[in-house]
Structure formats: structure tokens, C-alpha cells
Design a protein around this motif. Structure first.
Motif, PDB file in Angstrom:
ATOM      1  N   VAL A 153       0.839  -1.205   0.000  1.00 50.28           N
ATOM      2  CA  VAL A 153       0.000   0.000   0.000  1.00 50.28           C
ATOM      3  C   VAL A 153       0.872   1.253   0.000  1.00 50.28           C
ATOM      4  CG1 VAL A 153      -1.768  -1.212   1.330  1.00 50.28           C
ATOM      5  CG2 VAL A 153      -0.124   0.244   2.521  1.00 50.28           C
ATOM      6  N   CYS A 154       0.303   2.353  -0.490  1.00 45.17           N
ATOM      7  CA  CYS A 154       0.940   3.646  -0.238  1.00 45.17           C
ATOM      8  C   CYS A 154       0.465   4.131   1.122  1.00 45.17           C
ATOM      9  CB  CYS A 154       0.641   4.648  -1.338  1.00 45.17           C
ATOM     10  SG  CYS A 154      -0.963   5.463  -1.205  1.00 45.17           S
ATOM     11  N   VAL A 155       1.036   5.232   1.570  1.00 44.07           N
ATOM     12  CA  VAL A 155       0.817   5.652   2.957  1.00 44.07           C
ATOM     13  C   VAL A 155      -0.610   6.163   3.188  1.00 44.07           C
ATOM     14  CG1 VAL A 155       1.636   8.034   2.666  1.00 44.07           C
ATOM     15  CG2 VAL A 155       2.014   6.825   4.838  1.00 44.07           C
ATOM     16  N   GLY A 156      -1.279   6.615   2.139  1.00 43.36           N
ATOM     17  CA  GLY A 156      -2.704   6.904   2.243  1.00 43.36           C
ATOM     18  C   GLY A 156      -3.066   8.289   2.759  1.00 43.36           C
TER      19      GLY A 156
ATOM     20  N   HIS B 132      -1.473  10.654   5.562  1.00 42.56           N
ATOM     21  CA  HIS B 132      -0.063  11.047   5.555  1.00 42.56           C
ATOM     22  C   HIS B 132       0.429  11.544   4.204  1.00 42.56           C
ATOM     23  CE1 HIS B 132      -0.028   9.116   9.462  1.00 42.56           C
ATOM     24  NE2 HIS B 132      -0.631   8.095   8.891  1.00 42.56           N
ATOM     25  N   CYS B 133      -0.449  11.604   3.200  1.00 40.95           N
ATOM     26  CA  CYS B 133      -0.068  12.168   1.901  1.00 40.95           C
ATOM     27  C   CYS B 133      -1.177  13.114   1.471  1.00 40.95           C
ATOM     28  CB  CYS B 133       0.126  11.066   0.865  1.00 40.95           C
ATOM     29  SG  CYS B 133       0.509  11.741  -0.780  1.00 40.95           S
ATOM     30  N   LYS B 134      -0.808  14.309   1.070  1.00 36.03           N
ATOM     31  CA  LYS B 134      -1.844  15.312   0.770  1.00 36.03           C
ATOM     32  C   LYS B 134      -2.653  14.956  -0.472  1.00 36.03           C
ATOM     33  CE  LYS B 134       1.428  18.301  -1.580  1.00 36.03           C
ATOM     34  NZ  LYS B 134       2.323  19.416  -1.479  1.00 36.03           N
ATOM     35  N   LEU B 135      -2.160  14.042  -1.305  1.00 36.80           N
ATOM     36  CA  LEU B 135      -2.920  13.624  -2.486  1.00 36.80           C
ATOM     37  C   LEU B 135      -3.841  12.441  -2.202  1.00 36.80           C
ATOM     38  CD1 LEU B 135      -0.201  13.844  -5.293  1.00 36.80           C
ATOM     39  CD2 LEU B 135      -1.950  15.525  -4.678  1.00 36.80           C
ATOM     40  N   GLY B 136      -3.719  11.875  -1.033  1.00 31.66           N
ATOM     41  CA  GLY B 136      -4.447  10.654  -0.709  1.00 31.66           C
ATOM     42  C   GLY B 136      -5.951  10.864  -0.614  1.00 31.66           C
ATOM     43  N   LEU B 137      -6.689   9.872  -1.102  1.00 35.19           N
ATOM     44  CA  LEU B 137      -8.152   9.921  -1.088  1.00 35.19           C
ATOM     45  C   LEU B 137      -8.759   8.868  -0.167  1.00 35.19           C
ATOM     46  CD1 LEU B 137      -8.628  10.275  -4.964  1.00 35.19           C
ATOM     47  CD2 LEU B 137      -8.965  12.077  -3.259  1.00 35.19           C
TER      48      LEU B 137
ATOM     49  N   ILE C 140      -2.294  -1.303  -3.542  1.00 32.61           N
ATOM     50  CA  ILE C 140      -3.388  -0.342  -3.309  1.00 32.61           C
ATOM     51  C   ILE C 140      -2.790   1.057  -3.261  1.00 32.61           C
ATOM     52  CG2 ILE C 140      -5.231   0.388  -1.755  1.00 32.61           C
ATOM     53  CD1 ILE C 140      -5.220  -2.447  -0.551  1.00 32.61           C
ATOM     54  N   ALA C 141      -3.310   1.951  -4.102  1.00 32.63           N
ATOM     55  CA  ALA C 141      -2.854   3.341  -4.130  1.00 32.63           C
ATOM     56  C   ALA C 141      -4.005   4.262  -3.740  1.00 32.63           C
ATOM     57  CB  ALA C 141      -2.349   3.711  -5.519  1.00 32.63           C
ATOM     58  N   ALA C 142      -3.688   5.268  -2.954  1.00 30.89           N
ATOM     59  CA  ALA C 142      -4.726   6.200  -2.503  1.00 30.89           C
ATOM     60  C   ALA C 142      -4.991   7.320  -3.503  1.00 30.89           C
ATOM     61  CB  ALA C 142      -4.344   6.781  -1.142  1.00 30.89           C
ATOM     62  N   CYS C 143      -4.298   7.321  -4.629  1.00 27.18           N
ATOM     63  CA  CYS C 143      -4.617   8.273  -5.701  1.00 27.18           C
ATOM     64  C   CYS C 143      -4.010   7.742  -7.005  1.00 27.18           C
ATOM     65  CB  CYS C 143      -4.105   9.690  -5.400  1.00 27.18           C
ATOM     66  SG  CYS C 143      -2.381   9.975  -5.861  1.00 27.18           S
ATOM     67  N   ALA C 144      -4.303   8.445  -8.091  1.00 27.60           N
ATOM     68  CA  ALA C 144      -3.917   7.955  -9.416  1.00 27.60           C
ATOM     69  C   ALA C 144      -2.408   7.957  -9.660  1.00 27.60           C
ATOM     70  CB  ALA C 144      -4.601   8.796 -10.492  1.00 27.60           C
ATOM     71  N   MET C 145      -1.620   8.542  -8.760  1.00 26.78           N
ATOM     72  CA  MET C 145      -0.161   8.485  -8.929  1.00 26.78           C
ATOM     73  C   MET C 145       0.353   7.048  -8.849  1.00 26.78           C
ATOM     74  SD  MET C 145       0.853  11.562  -9.471  1.00 26.78           S
ATOM     75  CE  MET C 145       2.577  11.695  -9.066  1.00 26.78           C
ATOM     76  N   GLY C 146      -0.359   6.202  -8.143  1.00 25.24           N
ATOM     77  CA  GLY C 146      -0.038   4.766  -8.149  1.00 25.24           C
ATOM     78  C   GLY C 146       1.294   4.407  -7.540  1.00 25.24           C
ATOM     79  N   CYS C 147       1.729   5.114  -6.508  1.00 30.98           N
ATOM     80  CA  CYS C 147       3.076   4.912  -5.957  1.00 30.98           C
ATOM     81  C   CYS C 147       3.445   3.477  -5.604  1.00 30.98           C
ATOM     82  CB  CYS C 147       3.277   5.800  -4.731  1.00 30.98           C
ATOM     83  SG  CYS C 147       3.285   7.549  -5.135  1.00 30.98           S
ATOM     84  N   PRO C 148       2.545   2.636  -5.083  1.00 31.47           N
ATOM     85  CA  PRO C 148       3.003   1.300  -4.687  1.00 31.47           C
ATOM     86  C   PRO C 148       3.166   0.312  -5.835  1.00 31.47           C
ATOM     87  CG  PRO C 148       0.727   1.583  -4.042  1.00 31.47           C
ATOM     88  CD  PRO C 148       1.178   2.902  -4.614  1.00 31.47           C
ATOM     89  N   GLY C 149       3.258   0.805  -7.049  1.00 37.67           N
ATOM     90  CA  GLY C 149       3.536  -0.094  -8.177  1.00 37.67           C
ATOM     91  C   GLY C 149       2.282  -0.671  -8.788  1.00 37.67           C
TER      92      GLY C 149
END
Ligand code: SF4
Length: 207
Positions: free
Chosen positions: A82-85, A88-93, A121-130
Motif C-alpha cells: 500500500v501507499c501511505v494513504g 499522511h499524503c496530501k494527495l491521498g483519497l 493499493i494506491a490512494a490516488c492515481a499516482m499509483g506509488c506502490p507499483g
């Protein structure tokens, strides 16, 4: 045979949501000092104890198990990366830890899962966790969730394709169930999802 000549193995402690509870961290650190083990954070966000003498495997696992730690094992359902969500991330949804725990709870009764599946699982469309290189990728958007399938890394990476768009969280769970069931049915022991994308029975078209 001295302990230095003995076969060494590793112990991987599963960390849902990428969270490392303080009591498990303290105990793992104590074990690492006592038995001269390495501590490694895996690419799937779990904690691995390295250089565990085989004869001490159960002795070293026991205090961790007593704290409720769960360990990587053949056939276990994969813990999503997962990304941090949102917190903890201003882009997170979304709260990625909560969704990861819901998925793990949904599949908790599943006895075995065929190997090689990775879920992100990514909390936004940046898709950080691959998201693009995971077998199943879940992405939060302002309209719900998009779901991707068939990505992988490695020497010959594959980029996943989108198979669901703007679905609800309940539909995420239903989609996962369908994908996992299909993968189970079509796989002998282990297989990356990309190999199944062009199967005529693959349950979702690319969208
Ligand atoms: S995927 Fe989005 S919300 Fe998650 S860490 Fe990356 S930028 Fe932040």
C-alpha cells in the motif's frame, strides 16, 4: 556442527498496511541482538529476520507469534502493498491500511492461494506502490476505484490493464474475489496474472 556452520533461514513477519507495531519491532530488535540476526524491510513491506539458524527457527518465532505476528508461508493470501494513504499524503483519497485490512479479512478463511500474485493499493492515481507492475492494482479516484490487472516487474516488465472503473469498495472486493477464483482455477501451483489476460474466459475486458 557449530551454529556458524549451520544452515541459515529467514523469517518474514507480515505487516498489513505496511505498519510495524512497536511491540513487534521491539521484540524483533531484541531477537536480532540476541541471536545476531539481520533485519530487512522487504519490497513487499514486510519485515524479514535474516541468518536464522535452522535449529532455532521455532524458538525465535515463538515470542513474535505470542504477540500476534503472522508469518509468510506457502499458500498464504498475499498482503497488499500500500501507499501511505490519506492521513499522511496530501494527495491521498482513502485509508489504504483500512482497505488492505478489509481485503485480508475477506480472504482470511481461504485455505490456500496459488502463488505469484501481488496486490497493490494506491490512494490516488499516482499509483506509488507499483500499480502498473502488480498482478492486481487498486487505485482510489474521486469517483470510486479503478482496478488494474496483469502487471509485473522483473527482467521483462508488463504494464497492467484497467479492467474496472469508478467502482465502489464493495465492488472492489467482488472483483478481487472473481480474479482470485479465476487465477486459482487456471493455475497449477503459481502463475503471474498477465499470462491469463488473453484467456478467452478472463472475466473482465480491458476498459
Ligand atoms: S499514490 Fe497518491 S496518495 Fe499514495 S503516496 Fe502516492 S501520491 Fe500519495
Amino acid at each position: 556442527m557449530s551454529i556458524t556452520d549451520e544452515e541459515k533461514v529467514s523469517i518474514t513477519i507480515l505487516l498489513p498496511g505496511g505498519r510495524l507495531p512497536a511491540n513487534i519491532m521491539e521484540t524483533a530488535l531484541g531477537l536480532a541482538r540476541k541471536y545476531r540476526l539481520g533485519l530487512y524491510l522487504t519490497t513487499l513491506q514486510n519485515l524479514r529476520l535474516l541468518d536464522v539458524p535452522l535449529s532455532l527457527l521455532e524458538e525465535i518465532k515463538r515470542p513474535l507469534a505470542d504477540l500476534g505476528a503472522e508469518f509468510k508461508a506457502h499458500g498464504r493470501f498475499p498482503v497488499p502493498r500500500v501507499c501511505v494513504g490519506i492521513h499522511h499524503c496530501k494527495l491521498g483519497l482513502i485509508d489504504t491500511e483500512a482497505l488492505s485490512r478489509r481485503i485480508l479479512a475477506h480472504f482470511a478463511g481461504k485455505k490456500t492461494t496459488k502463488g505469484k500474485l501481488k496486490i497493490a493499493i494506491a490512494a490516488c492515481a499516482m499509483g506509488c506502490p507499483g500499480i502498473g507492475t502488480s498482478d492486481i492494482g487498486i487505485v482510489a479516484t474521486r469517483k470510486g476505484y479503478d482496478i488494474f490487472a496483469g502487471g509485473k516487474g522483473g527482467t521483462y516488465p508488463k504494464i497492467s490493464r484497467r479492467i474496472r472503473q469508478d467502482v465502489t469498495e464493495d465492488e472492489v472486493i467482488e472483483t478481487l474475489q472473481t480474479l482470485i477464483d479465476f487465477h486459482d482455477r487456471k493455475t497449477v501451483t503459481k502463475q503471474r496474472m498477465y499470462k491469463l489476460l488473453d484467456d478467452p474466459e478472463f472475466p473482465f475486458p480491458a476498459i
